[in-house]
Design an enzyme around this catalytic site. Structure first.
Site, PDB file in Angstrom:
ATOM      1  CG  ASP A 107      20.555  91.230 128.002  1.00 19.91           C
ATOM      2  OD1 ASP A 107      20.411  91.128 129.507  1.00 19.91           O
ATOM      3  OD2 ASP A 107      21.374  90.775 127.385  1.00 19.91           O
ATOM      4  CG  ASN A 130      18.176  94.909 134.161  1.00 15.79           C
ATOM      5  OD1 ASN A 130      18.762  96.062 133.504  1.00 15.79           O
ATOM      6  ND2 ASN A 130      17.054  95.146 134.248  1.00 15.79           N
ATOM      7  NE  ARG A 139      25.620  90.761 131.658  1.00 15.87           N
ATOM      8  CZ  ARG A 139      24.945  91.250 129.688  1.00 15.87           C
ATOM      9  NH1 ARG A 139      26.130  90.891 129.336  1.00 15.87           N
ATOM     10  NH2 ARG A 139      24.228  91.042 129.483  1.00 15.87           N
ATOM     11  NE  ARG A 177      20.099  88.050 137.696  1.00 13.48           N
ATOM     12  CZ  ARG A 177      20.342  88.355 136.568  1.00 13.48           C
ATOM     13  NH1 ARG A 177      22.261  88.015 136.431  1.00 13.48           N
ATOM     14  NH2 ARG A 177      19.680  88.320 135.528  1.00 13.48           N
ATOM     15  CG  HIS A 192      15.721  92.972 137.276  1.00 13.49           C
ATOM     16  ND1 HIS A 192      16.032  92.946 135.884  1.00 13.49           N
ATOM     17  CD2 HIS A 192      15.940  91.348 138.576  1.00 13.49           C
ATOM     18  CE1 HIS A 192      16.746  91.607 135.873  1.00 13.49           C
ATOM     19  NE2 HIS A 192      16.356  90.840 136.574  1.00 13.49           N
ATOM     20  CD1 TRP A 212       6.975  83.353 131.241  1.00 12.81           C
ATOM     21  CD2 TRP A 212       6.616  83.403 133.536  1.00 12.81           C
ATOM     22  NE1 TRP A 212       5.859  84.082 131.731  1.00 12.81           N
ATOM     23  CE2 TRP A 212       5.946  84.541 133.280  1.00 12.81           C
ATOM     24  CE3 TRP A 212       6.285  83.637 135.084  1.00 12.81           C
ATOM     25  CZ2 TRP A 212       4.886  84.989 133.191  1.00 12.81           C
ATOM     26  CZ3 TRP A 212       5.560  84.450 135.627  1.00 12.81           C
ATOM     27  CH2 TRP A 212       5.092  85.141 134.632  1.00 12.81           C
ATOM     28  NE  ARG A 248      16.375  85.526 133.167  1.00  8.39           N
ATOM     29  CZ  ARG A 248      17.480  86.294 133.509  1.00  8.39           C
ATOM     30  NH1 ARG A 248      17.235  87.995 134.210  1.00  8.39           N
ATOM     31  NH2 ARG A 248      17.885  87.300 131.894  1.00  8.39           N
ATOM     32  CG  LEU A 308       5.984 106.891 122.798  1.00 12.74           C
ATOM     33  CD1 LEU A 308       6.627 106.519 121.514  1.00 12.74           C
ATOM     34  CD2 LEU A 308       6.698 107.126 124.224  1.00 12.74           C
ATOM     35  NE  ARG A 362      21.942  85.194 123.660  1.00 13.36           N
ATOM     36  CZ  ARG A 362      23.281  85.319 124.899  1.00 13.36           C
ATOM     37  NH1 ARG A 362      24.496  85.144 124.146  1.00 13.36           N
ATOM     38  NH2 ARG A 362      23.665  85.833 125.905  1.00 13.36           N
TER      39      ARG A 362
END
Ligand code: IPE
Ligand code: IPE
Ligand code: MG
Length: 253
Positions: free
Chosen positions: A21, A23, A25, A34, A38, A70, A72, A132, A195
């Site tokens: 979380d 990206n 800001r 924005r 991302h 979705w 946004r 991995l 959260r």
């Protein structure tokens, strides 16, 4: 998916789950759109994969796009889809070379056919790898995950394949996402919010939680190492007493 009797003192987590979380800001701080954030976030994903490969973490689950995302603004959703499609195109060879097996968890039917095809191709292409396990949660919600497990089991009952009484935690857990992996040992959320935001609700029952104010594009190996160091200091009790798990006996009197 069960929580096997854990060794007391922590080691390297087998499975790390991350809410990437911050990206938006990160970009806003630079007075950029924005989507630039991302894009920068996508680079941090590679840092994180390399870190897991180097430290011997066997599974990594990344929350990239939630069921709620979705809703946004459509230009942001569209930009994210383009970024996702481009990453699928560009990164798969490199993931394969590094021995990463990739899968996607979430509601695939909401994606355009072209993206769904590329997800399937990436999974097929990397299926033989075993260094991995990388799960990318896209169009994913923890509630959706639980509901789809319930629906599968309900269909099994309706078809007479199983009895209602045969549904227990183990059988239910076998139908949620990532059932073949150990549950996450360590959860990381960047961006300062405290959260879960509808991430892995079932799977995080006994996961150790770690939060940082750093924004996702600023995350580097040192950040991830700080999370691992903190994890290594924790005593996981799984509901037992400290004495039972061999911890500090003074505390458990
Ligand atoms: C996380 O960053 C990426 C997605 C949810 C797609 P955000 O876009 O939520 O960034 P902030 O929280 O607005 O800074
Ligand atoms: C969670 O971040 C989802 C992802 C990182 C993909 P959000 O930015 O959507 O979560 P909230 O809105 O802060 O809870
Ligand atoms: Mg956010």
């Amino acid at each position: 998916m069960t929580d096997p009797a854990p060794p007391t003192r922590a080691r390297i987590p087998r499975h790390i789950a991350i809410i990437m979380d911050g990206n938006g800001r990160w970009a806003q701080k630079r007075r950029r759109p924005r989507l630039i954030g991302h894009r920068a976030g996508a680079r941090a994903v590679n840092t994180c994969i390399d870190f897991c490969l180097e430290r011997g973490v066997r599974a990594l689950t990344l929350f990239a796009f939630s069921s709620e995302n979705w809703d946004r603004p459509q230009d942001e959703v569209g930009g994210l889809m383009k970024l996702f499609a481009g990453a699928l195109e560009r990164e798969v060879d490199e993931l394969d070379r590094r021995g990463v097996r990739v899968r996607f968890i979430g509601e695939r039917s909401r994606f355009a056919a072209g993206i769904r095809d590329r997800m399937a191709q990436a999974e097929a292409r990397t299926a033989h790898n075993d260094r991995l396990d990388l799960a990318v949660a896209v169009s994913y919600g923890g509630r959706w995950d639980i509901v789809q497990a319930a629906r599968t089991l309900a269909a099994d009952v309706a078809a007479g394949r199983i009895e209602v009484d045969a549904i227990d935690e183990a059988r239910f857990g076998a139908h949620v996402a990532l059932a073949d992996l150990p549950p996450p040992d360590l959860f990381i959320r960047t961006g300062g919010e405290l959260r879960i935001s509808n991430f892995l609700l079932w799977q995080l029952a006994y996961t150790e939680l770690w939060f940082t104010d750093l924004l996702w594009p600023d995350v580097d190996a040192a950040t991830l190492q700080a999370a691992l160091d903190d994890y290594a200091r924790r005593e996981r009790r799984f509901g037992l007493t400290g004495a039972q798990v061999g911890g500090n006996s003074e505390m458990s009197e």
